[in-house]
Design a protein around this motif. Structure first.
Motif, short mmCIF file in Angstrom:
data_model
loop_
_atom_site.label_atom_id
_atom_site.label_comp_id
_atom_site.label_asym_id
_atom_site.label_seq_id
_atom_site.Cartn_x
_atom_site.Cartn_y
_atom_site.Cartn_z
N ARG A 1 12.97 61.74 59.36
CA ARG A 1 13.69 60.95 59.66
C ARG A 1 15.15 61.02 60.08
N PRO A 2 15.86 61.98 59.33
CA PRO A 2 17.14 62.41 59.92
C PRO A 2 17.17 63.13 61.26
N GLY A 3 16.33 63.75 61.56
CA GLY A 3 16.12 64.09 63.12
C GLY A 3 16.01 62.94 64.24
N VAL A 4 15.33 61.69 63.75
CA VAL A 4 15.23 60.72 64.51
C VAL A 4 16.48 60.10 64.77
N LEU A 5 17.34 59.77 63.28
CA LEU A 5 18.74 59.40 63.37
C LEU A 5 19.43 59.94 64.27
N ALA A 6 19.54 61.30 64.21
CA ALA A 6 20.48 62.24 65.07
C ALA A 6 20.07 61.99 66.35
N ALA A 7 18.86 62.01 66.94
CA ALA A 7 18.74 62.16 68.24
C ALA A 7 18.83 60.65 68.87
N THR A 8 18.67 59.58 68.12
CA THR A 8 18.99 58.18 68.70
C THR A 8 20.40 58.01 68.60
N HIS A 9 21.37 58.43 67.64
CA HIS A 9 22.56 58.03 67.76
C HIS A 9 23.20 58.90 68.77
N ALA A 10 22.60 60.05 69.32
CA ALA A 10 23.05 60.73 70.47
C ALA A 10 22.81 60.16 71.68
N LEU A 11 21.46 59.31 71.79
CA LEU A 11 21.18 58.65 73.00
C LEU A 11 21.94 57.48 73.04
N ASP A 12 22.01 56.85 71.94
CA ASP A 12 22.84 55.49 71.88
C ASP A 12 24.43 55.95 72.45
N ARG A 13 24.95 56.93 71.99
CA ARG A 13 26.29 57.19 72.35
C ARG A 13 26.36 57.74 73.93
N VAL A 14 25.33 58.18 74.40
CA VAL A 14 25.49 58.71 75.84
C VAL A 14 25.33 57.16 76.84
N LEU A 15 24.35 56.66 76.38
CA LEU A 15 24.02 55.18 77.23
C LEU A 15 25.27 54.58 77.03
N LEU A 16 25.96 54.04 75.80
CA LEU A 16 27.55 53.39 75.96
C LEU A 16 28.49 54.22 76.71
N ALA A 17 28.49 55.50 76.75
CA ALA A 17 29.58 56.07 77.62
C ALA A 17 29.14 55.80 78.92
N LYS B 1 18.77 56.91 86.20
CA LYS B 1 18.17 58.01 86.54
C LYS B 1 18.92 59.24 86.17
N ASP B 2 19.00 59.79 84.99
CA ASP B 2 19.84 60.83 84.26
C ASP B 2 19.45 61.69 83.52
N PRO B 3 19.21 63.03 83.92
CA PRO B 3 18.69 64.24 83.31
C PRO B 3 18.97 64.24 81.79
N ALA B 4 20.33 64.16 81.46
CA ALA B 4 20.45 63.97 79.97
C ALA B 4 20.14 62.98 79.23
N ILE B 5 19.93 61.84 79.61
CA ILE B 5 19.21 60.87 78.90
C ILE B 5 17.84 61.22 78.88
N ASP B 6 17.24 61.57 79.93
CA ASP B 6 15.91 61.93 79.94
C ASP B 6 15.44 63.01 78.68
N THR B 7 16.47 63.99 78.58
CA THR B 7 16.20 65.12 77.67
C THR B 7 16.47 64.32 76.12
N LEU B 8 17.58 63.46 76.13
CA LEU B 8 17.70 62.98 74.73
C LEU B 8 16.36 61.97 74.46
N ILE B 9 15.97 61.23 75.41
CA ILE B 9 14.98 60.51 74.93
C ILE B 9 13.59 61.63 74.20
N GLU B 10 13.35 62.57 75.03
CA GLU B 10 12.39 63.45 74.40
C GLU B 10 12.73 64.00 73.00
N ARG B 11 14.09 64.08 72.68
CA ARG B 11 14.59 64.72 71.59
C ARG B 11 14.07 63.42 70.25
N VAL B 12 14.35 62.29 70.81
CA VAL B 12 13.84 61.19 69.86
C VAL B 12 12.50 61.17 69.62
N ILE B 13 11.67 61.27 70.73
CA ILE B 13 10.30 61.22 70.46
C ILE B 13 9.58 62.47 69.74
#
Length: 603
Positions: free
Chosen positions: A534-550, A517-529
């Protein structure tokens, strides 16, 4: 020539749509490149599965009972995906798709000849009823279709779905994926005069529309599917050279060891072997392998990302602190596991999209950095300064250093060693963990991990339960630590809400097993969606991945970039295999009479 998506958004009908770019195959295409339209039809293939089943109702799969896994193939969808393009869909039940210019709606037009196996036509009413049924009764689809406001019949063969938001490029294709169910069958009565209930499990043979029908079964033991001789969609280009087997039988076994013996005893035809020890030692001395009658073959896994990990249930207070979770990772000696248990076959997973271009790496730059800056006050500072890495063990010095760091983090989190036990200073309770598992193959790595955890005073236990109990406990989030694997689409989107979104954390049966339950992750999910290209998908998914890992929600496990298979040598396949989806077995393979004559016919 006007592009397919542009035509679909300009009031015209398109035969297929791609999430990004254009479909590879034109409207007049004859077959997918990885399918052979001359493939022979007929023959038997037997597939082995661990577990059992007591349900044929897809709608409640994951919520009630144990679904028979092959039943999905009796239903068709509005669109079907190509396996040599990144998320491109072509018409199946639908002959055409039309998009609103602002992507606020999508309309599907059904083909004229679509019908159920009982001969009745598939109607727009079936489509709308199915959509509403999926959404109302399955938390995954409730999250998946969160921003769909309406599904309605808009013509004799047309169905339109309207969206709350504009610009969601994935949602039209997502809506093309659900399996259309027969309204007249589910709202009718069975042979005994009892009203059917789509919210409950059933062992009544269901009515379908797809290339196979369920012919017979033994509850919990086997299910036999037969190719539909007069299947309405047999001659479609998307189906040419596919669904070639005359009979497909799923055989169920309670234990993986017994399943291997069933393969050796020629009771099943094909196995994906995901246990390194078995691949290295269980088959090479078997006569059929030496004779070439049982084939060992590796196929490349391309493109699809995956996270496989030890998963913490962060709903429990003892796993709510990121420092505690990181301490577990520091203690796991993957390098020794890989050497002594896995025969050196695996790489350590370091991304939620491991093995694909969607995986983050290095430090964020460009558009990814800008996306992360927009949530800077809500994410760990390390995402901007420190690339994610797993601890490296493998040498005595590295092991000691990582265990010392683990103890330091646990002290910061409010623990200390007392009489050899890592103890919570506030509650006086020792830090304990129960590993919950249903597959014996995971016992050796869990025991290895447990031995390391005990060195820093963490008490562990392993509970092995049968698959039905295991699924039920996962549905109810009743666990400390489990092993789970999240397979990812080449174009991630709406499913990310169910995997990591706050709204799914308390939805029983959701894939948010971690309890994020994390508001930043919720925001990044919407950025992916809502990424526009394609560059936008990659950038948003990389950002989401990075925060999940952190956040160290999991202890990443191991993976390989190949699929290791064994099969009895009585099957043929096209010269070109799918770019995605490994071997394509069994969908584009066929029974080869000449090979079977040498190997022996299946029983």
């Amino acid at each position: 020539m006007e592009s397919a998506r542009a035509a679909a958004q300009d009031g015209g009908w398109a035969h297929g749509i791609a999430l990004m770019g254009e479909p590879k195959y034109p409207s007049e295409f004859k077959h997918f490149d990885y399918a052979d339209p001359k493939a022979p039809k007929g023959g038997l293939v037997r597939l082995g599965t661990q577990g059992g089943f007591d349900n044929f109702n897809l709608v409640v799969a994951g919520l009630k009972g144990d679904l028979e896994g092959g039943v999905a193939q009796i239903y068709d969808t509005l669109l079907t995906e190509s396996l040599d393009e990144p998320f491109t869909s072509y018409g199946l039940l639908a002959e055409g798709v039309k998009l609103a210019n602002d992507l606020s709606s999508v309309t599907f037009r059904l083909r004229e000849n679509v019908r159920w196996h009982d001969g009745q036509p598939i109607t727009p009413e079936d489509v709308v009823w199915s959509y509403k049924t999926w959404r109302a009764n399955n938390p995954f689809y409730a999250a998946y279709y969160k921003t769909v406001t309406k599904g309605e019949v808009t013509g004799p063969r047309d169905v339109t779905f309207t969206f709350a938001d504009k610009g969601n490029r994935e949602l039209p294709q997502v809506l093309g994926q659900f399996r259309v169910l027969p309204k007249h069958w589910w709202t009718g009565k069975d042979a005994e005069g009892r009203q059917r209930d789509v919210t409950q499990t059933t062992l009544e043979i269901p009515l379908g529309s797809g290339p196979y029908r369920l012919a017979k079964f033994e509850p919990g033991r086997s299910a036999t599917y037969e190719r539909v001789a007069d299947y309405w969609g047999a001659d479609l280009p998307v189906n040419a050279g596919r669904y070639n087997f005359g009979t497909m039988r799923n055989e169920y076994f309670r234990d993986s060891t017994v399943l291997i013996e069933a393969l050796k005893g020629d009771r099943v035809d094909f196995r994906n072997e995901n246990v390194a020890r078995n691949w290295s030692t269980a088959y090479d001395d078997f006569p059929a392998v030496k004779q070439g009658r049982l084939i060992k073959e590796e196929f490349p896994d391309r493109g699809d990302g995956r996270m496989q990990a030890f998963v913490f249930n962060t709903r429990k207070a003892k796993f709510s602190d990121e420092r505690v979770r990181r301490a577990f990772n520091l203690a796991m000696n993957f390098e020794e596991m890989n050497r002594s248990i896995f025969y050196g076959m695996y790489k350590r997973v370091d991304s939620y999209f491991f093995g694909s271009e969607l995986a983050s790496s290095g430090l964020p730059q460009g558009e990814e950095l800008a996306i992360l800056e927009s949530v800077k006050d809500k994410v760990p500072a390390s995402v901007f300064t420190t690339p994610y890495t797993n601890p490296v063990n493998g040498t005595p010095d590295a092991v000691r250093a990582n265990l010392r760091e683990a103890v330091r983090l646990l002290r910061e989190a409010g623990y200390e060693l007392r009489d050899g036990r890592m103890t919570n200073l506030k509650t006086g309770e020792p830090l304990t963990v129960e590993f919950l598992e249903s597959q014996s193959a995971f016992e050796p790595p869990i025991l290895s991990f447990s031995a390391q955890l005990k060195l820093i005073g963490i008490q562990t236990s392993l509970r092995m339960i049968d698959l039905a109990q295991y699924k039920n406990r996962l549905r109810n989030f009743d666990f400390d630590v489990i092993t789970n694997s999240w397979g990812q689409s080449r174009s991630p989107g709406n499913e990310q809400r169910d995997d990591w979104g706050s709204a799914a954390a308390d939805e029983k049966g959701s894939d948010n097993l971690i309890g994020i339950k994390d508001p930043a992750i919720d925001t990044l999910i919407e950025r992916v969606i809502f990424a526009k290209d394609r560059p936008g998908v990659l950038a948003a998914t990389h950002a989401l991945d990075r925060v999940l890992l952190a956040h160290n929600f999991v202890v990443p496990q191991w993976a390989s970039n190949v699929s290791r298979t064994l099969r009895w040598n009585r099957f043929g396949h096209p010269a070109t295999l799918p770019l995605y989806g490994s071997s394509g077995f069994p969908t584009t393979w066929w029974y080869d009479e000449a090979l079977a004559a040498k190997t022996g016919a299946p029983r």
